[in-house]
Motif scaffolding. Structure first.
Motif, PDB file in Angstrom:
ATOM      1  N   LEU A  83     -49.597 -28.048 -37.816  1.00 45.39           N
ATOM      2  CA  LEU A  83     -48.932 -29.208 -37.238  1.00 45.39           C
ATOM      3  C   LEU A  83     -47.777 -29.575 -38.158  1.00 45.39           C
ATOM      4  CD1 LEU A  83     -51.929 -31.455 -36.108  1.00 45.39           C
ATOM      5  CD2 LEU A  83     -50.626 -29.805 -34.763  1.00 45.39           C
ATOM      6  N   TRP A  84     -46.647 -29.939 -37.566  1.00 42.60           N
ATOM      7  CA  TRP A  84     -45.442 -30.236 -38.335  1.00 42.60           C
ATOM      8  C   TRP A  84     -45.165 -31.728 -38.261  1.00 42.60           C
ATOM      9  CZ3 TRP A  84     -43.606 -26.210 -41.101  1.00 42.60           C
ATOM     10  CH2 TRP A  84     -44.075 -24.947 -40.730  1.00 42.60           C
ATOM     11  N   GLU A  85     -45.220 -32.369 -39.415  1.00 45.01           N
ATOM     12  CA  GLU A  85     -45.021 -33.818 -39.501  1.00 45.01           C
ATOM     13  C   GLU A  85     -43.582 -34.126 -39.909  1.00 45.01           C
ATOM     14  OE1 GLU A  85     -46.692 -37.752 -41.909  1.00 45.01           O
ATOM     15  OE2 GLU A  85     -47.286 -35.731 -42.526  1.00 45.01           O
ATOM     16  N   LEU A  86     -42.962 -34.984 -39.143  1.00 40.56           N
ATOM     17  CA  LEU A  86     -41.636 -35.513 -39.462  1.00 40.56           C
ATOM     18  C   LEU A  86     -41.816 -36.966 -39.876  1.00 40.56           C
ATOM     19  CD1 LEU A  86     -38.532 -35.647 -39.484  1.00 40.56           C
ATOM     20  CD2 LEU A  86     -38.621 -36.090 -37.016  1.00 40.56           C
ATOM     21  N   GLU A  87     -41.462 -37.275 -41.102  1.00 39.96           N
ATOM     22  CA  GLU A  87     -41.555 -38.638 -41.621  1.00 39.96           C
ATOM     23  C   GLU A  87     -40.130 -39.125 -41.882  1.00 39.96           C
ATOM     24  OE1 GLU A  87     -44.427 -40.514 -44.937  1.00 39.96           O
ATOM     25  OE2 GLU A  87     -42.761 -39.357 -45.764  1.00 39.96           O
ATOM     26  N   HIS A  88     -39.764 -40.256 -41.279  1.00 41.72           N
ATOM     27  CA  HIS A  88     -38.373 -40.705 -41.391  1.00 41.72           C
ATOM     28  C   HIS A  88     -38.275 -42.211 -41.184  1.00 41.72           C
ATOM     29  CE1 HIS A  88     -37.653 -41.543 -37.067  1.00 41.72           C
ATOM     30  NE2 HIS A  88     -38.581 -40.612 -36.886  1.00 41.72           N
ATOM     31  N   ASN A  89     -37.098 -42.741 -41.516  1.00 44.35           N
ATOM     32  CA  ASN A  89     -36.804 -44.152 -41.264  1.00 44.35           C
ATOM     33  C   ASN A  89     -35.559 -44.311 -40.407  1.00 44.35           C
ATOM     34  OD1 ASN A  89     -34.817 -43.429 -43.050  1.00 44.35           O
ATOM     35  ND2 ASN A  89     -35.123 -45.148 -44.463  1.00 44.35           N
ATOM     36  N   PHE A 117     -40.149 -33.281 -44.048  1.00 44.94           N
ATOM     37  CA  PHE A 117     -40.982 -32.443 -43.198  1.00 44.94           C
ATOM     38  C   PHE A 117     -42.207 -31.987 -43.986  1.00 44.94           C
ATOM     39  CE2 PHE A 117     -36.769 -32.077 -41.440  1.00 44.94           C
ATOM     40  CZ  PHE A 117     -36.958 -32.017 -40.069  1.00 44.94           C
ATOM     41  N   TYR A 118     -43.362 -32.045 -43.344  1.00 49.08           N
ATOM     42  CA  TYR A 118     -44.584 -31.546 -43.948  1.00 49.08           C
ATOM     43  C   TYR A 118     -45.265 -30.583 -42.965  1.00 49.08           C
ATOM     44  CZ  TYR A 118     -44.042 -35.661 -46.951  1.00 49.08           C
ATOM     45  OH  TYR A 118     -43.554 -36.620 -47.805  1.00 49.08           O
ATOM     46  N   GLU A 119     -45.809 -29.522 -43.514  1.00 43.78           N
ATOM     47  CA  GLU A 119     -46.654 -28.643 -42.713  1.00 43.78           C
ATOM     48  C   GLU A 119     -48.105 -28.940 -43.037  1.00 43.78           C
ATOM     49  OE1 GLU A 119     -47.618 -23.914 -41.826  1.00 43.78           O
ATOM     50  OE2 GLU A 119     -46.639 -24.522 -43.689  1.00 43.78           O
ATOM     51  N   HIS A 120     -48.891 -29.251 -42.009  1.00 37.39           N
ATOM     52  CA  HIS A 120     -50.327 -29.434 -42.149  1.00 37.39           C
ATOM     53  C   HIS A 120     -50.980 -28.210 -41.516  1.00 37.39           C
ATOM     54  CE1 HIS A 120     -50.098 -33.818 -43.201  1.00 37.39           C
ATOM     55  NE2 HIS A 120     -48.923 -33.671 -42.600  1.00 37.39           N
ATOM     56  N   ASP A 152     -44.674 -27.446 -33.028  1.00 38.74           N
ATOM     57  CA  ASP A 152     -43.705 -26.410 -33.337  1.00 38.74           C
ATOM     58  C   ASP A 152     -42.706 -26.935 -34.369  1.00 38.74           C
ATOM     59  OD1 ASP A 152     -42.420 -23.700 -32.446  1.00 38.74           O
ATOM     60  OD2 ASP A 152     -40.773 -25.140 -32.394  1.00 38.74           O
ATOM     61  N   GLU A 153     -42.384 -26.121 -35.365  1.00 30.71           N
ATOM     62  CA  GLU A 153     -41.457 -26.530 -36.423  1.00 30.71           C
ATOM     63  C   GLU A 153     -40.075 -26.833 -35.859  1.00 30.71           C
ATOM     64  OE1 GLU A 153     -39.856 -24.922 -40.781  1.00 30.71           O
ATOM     65  OE2 GLU A 153     -40.951 -23.582 -39.431  1.00 30.71           O
ATOM     66  N   THR A 154     -39.630 -26.026 -34.925  1.00 31.59           N
ATOM     67  CA  THR A 154     -38.306 -26.236 -34.342  1.00 31.59           C
ATOM     68  C   THR A 154     -38.231 -27.572 -33.619  1.00 31.59           C
ATOM     69  OG1 THR A 154     -37.986 -23.848 -34.107  1.00 31.59           O
ATOM     70  CG2 THR A 154     -36.570 -25.287 -32.794  1.00 31.59           C
ATOM     71  N   GLU A 155     -39.309 -27.937 -32.922  1.00 35.81           N
ATOM     72  CA  GLU A 155     -39.332 -29.227 -32.221  1.00 35.81           C
ATOM     73  C   GLU A 155     -39.172 -30.378 -33.208  1.00 35.81           C
ATOM     74  OE1 GLU A 155     -42.863 -29.530 -29.923  1.00 35.81           O
ATOM     75  OE2 GLU A 155     -42.308 -27.950 -28.506  1.00 35.81           O
ATOM     76  N   ALA A 156     -39.792 -30.268 -34.369  1.00 36.93           N
ATOM     77  CA  ALA A 156     -39.657 -31.318 -35.383  1.00 36.93           C
ATOM     78  C   ALA A 156     -38.226 -31.406 -35.887  1.00 36.93           C
ATOM     79  CB  ALA A 156     -40.618 -31.047 -36.536  1.00 36.93           C
ATOM     80  N   GLU A 157     -37.582 -30.258 -36.079  1.00 33.77           N
ATOM     81  CA  GLU A 157     -36.193 -30.246 -36.534  1.00 33.77           C
ATOM     82  C   GLU A 157     -35.267 -30.850 -35.484  1.00 33.77           C
ATOM     83  OE1 GLU A 157     -35.478 -26.177 -37.366  1.00 33.77           O
ATOM     84  OE2 GLU A 157     -36.469 -26.207 -39.312  1.00 33.77           O
TER      85      GLU A 157
END
Length: 245
Positions: free
Chosen positions: A206-212, A191-194, A226-231
């Motif tokens: 903006l909350w970035e979710l980077e995953h594979n 998770f990254y916060e921009h 929203d941070e919760t939406e990314a989680e």
């Protein structure tokens, strides 16, 4: 990157293609991967490994793995650097054989599990990163971030227009809970916060979710307001792949 290469006794083994990508890095984060210490010798023998996560200018991430140990003839630490985790595993096993004693799941060795560092960080509670806004083409950074996002439920046009006037931005790697099993876990989830500084002194993140966690295992980027939406999205992807975060 320069400091890692300078202290590594095998820094010359890192190929030029990897170095060329690393030269575009915007920020980095060091994470403890594993730790082991044996105290029943004439001096303690230690073996630590670290993940160095680099955020590159194109929005992708690159990992370097560092092995730190003092199993040589002197007390000083020796450093080894690897771009491949499998090569690190083999080097780590070589050092563990020098240390001796039990090793691996179910043994009575005195090493700490790889996930303990993150568990300790979580036990300390949430840490609010200190923001240092950089006025370096922040609207372009926002456009690139939103352009590479693959989720359809990301920020809308109103947010895009608002960020066109961004005066600065700050990127932070956010520590999130993650559990690993005893075997090799190839899951990548970060998770990254921009954070953006807006005209008038306001802020927007903006909350970035980077995953594979997808069918083909490639690295993808999703962006949420929203941070919760990314989680929630990370949990949804994990359940779909049978992965436990």
């Amino acid at each position: 990157m320069a400091a890692l290469l300078k202290r590594a006794q095998n820094g010359f083994e890192i190929g030029e293609p990897v170095l060329a990508r690393l030269r575009t890095a915007l920020m980095h984060q060091a994470e403890l991967r594993s730790y082991r210490q044996r105290n029943d010798e004439h001096r303690p023998l230690r073996c630590n490994s670290y993940r160095h996560v680099f955020l590159l200018a194109d929005g992708s991430s690159l990992l370097l793995f560092e092995l730190e140990h003092d199993t040589g003839p002197e007390d000083a630490f020796v450093y080894e650097l690897y771009a491949d985790e499998g090569a690190l595993d083999r080097a780590e096993q070589r050092v563990h054989e020098r240390i001796g004693g039990g090793i691996g799941p179910g043994s009575e060795g005195d090493e700490l599990p790889a996930w303990l560092a993150e568990e300790l960080l979580l036990a300390m509670g949430p840490v609010q990163p200190r923001r240092e806004y950089v006025a370096d083409a922040s609207p372009d950074h926002a456009r690139r971030l939103l352009r590479r996002a693959e989720n359809e439920d990301g920020p809308g046009e109103v947010v895009r227009e608002l960020l066109q006037g961004a005066l600065g931005h700050h990127i932070a790697l956010i520590t999130k809970p993650r559990r690993r099993g005893a075997g090799r876990d190839a899951t990548w989830c970060r998770f990254y916060e921009h954070a953006f500084l807006l005209e008038g002194g306001g802020e927007l993140s903006l909350w970035e979710l980077e995953h594979n966690m997808n069918r083909d295992g490639r690295l993808v980027c999703e962006v949420y307001l929203d941070e919760t939406e990314a989680e929630v999205a990370a949990d949804r992807h994990a359940r779909a792949q049978g992965v436990e975060l």
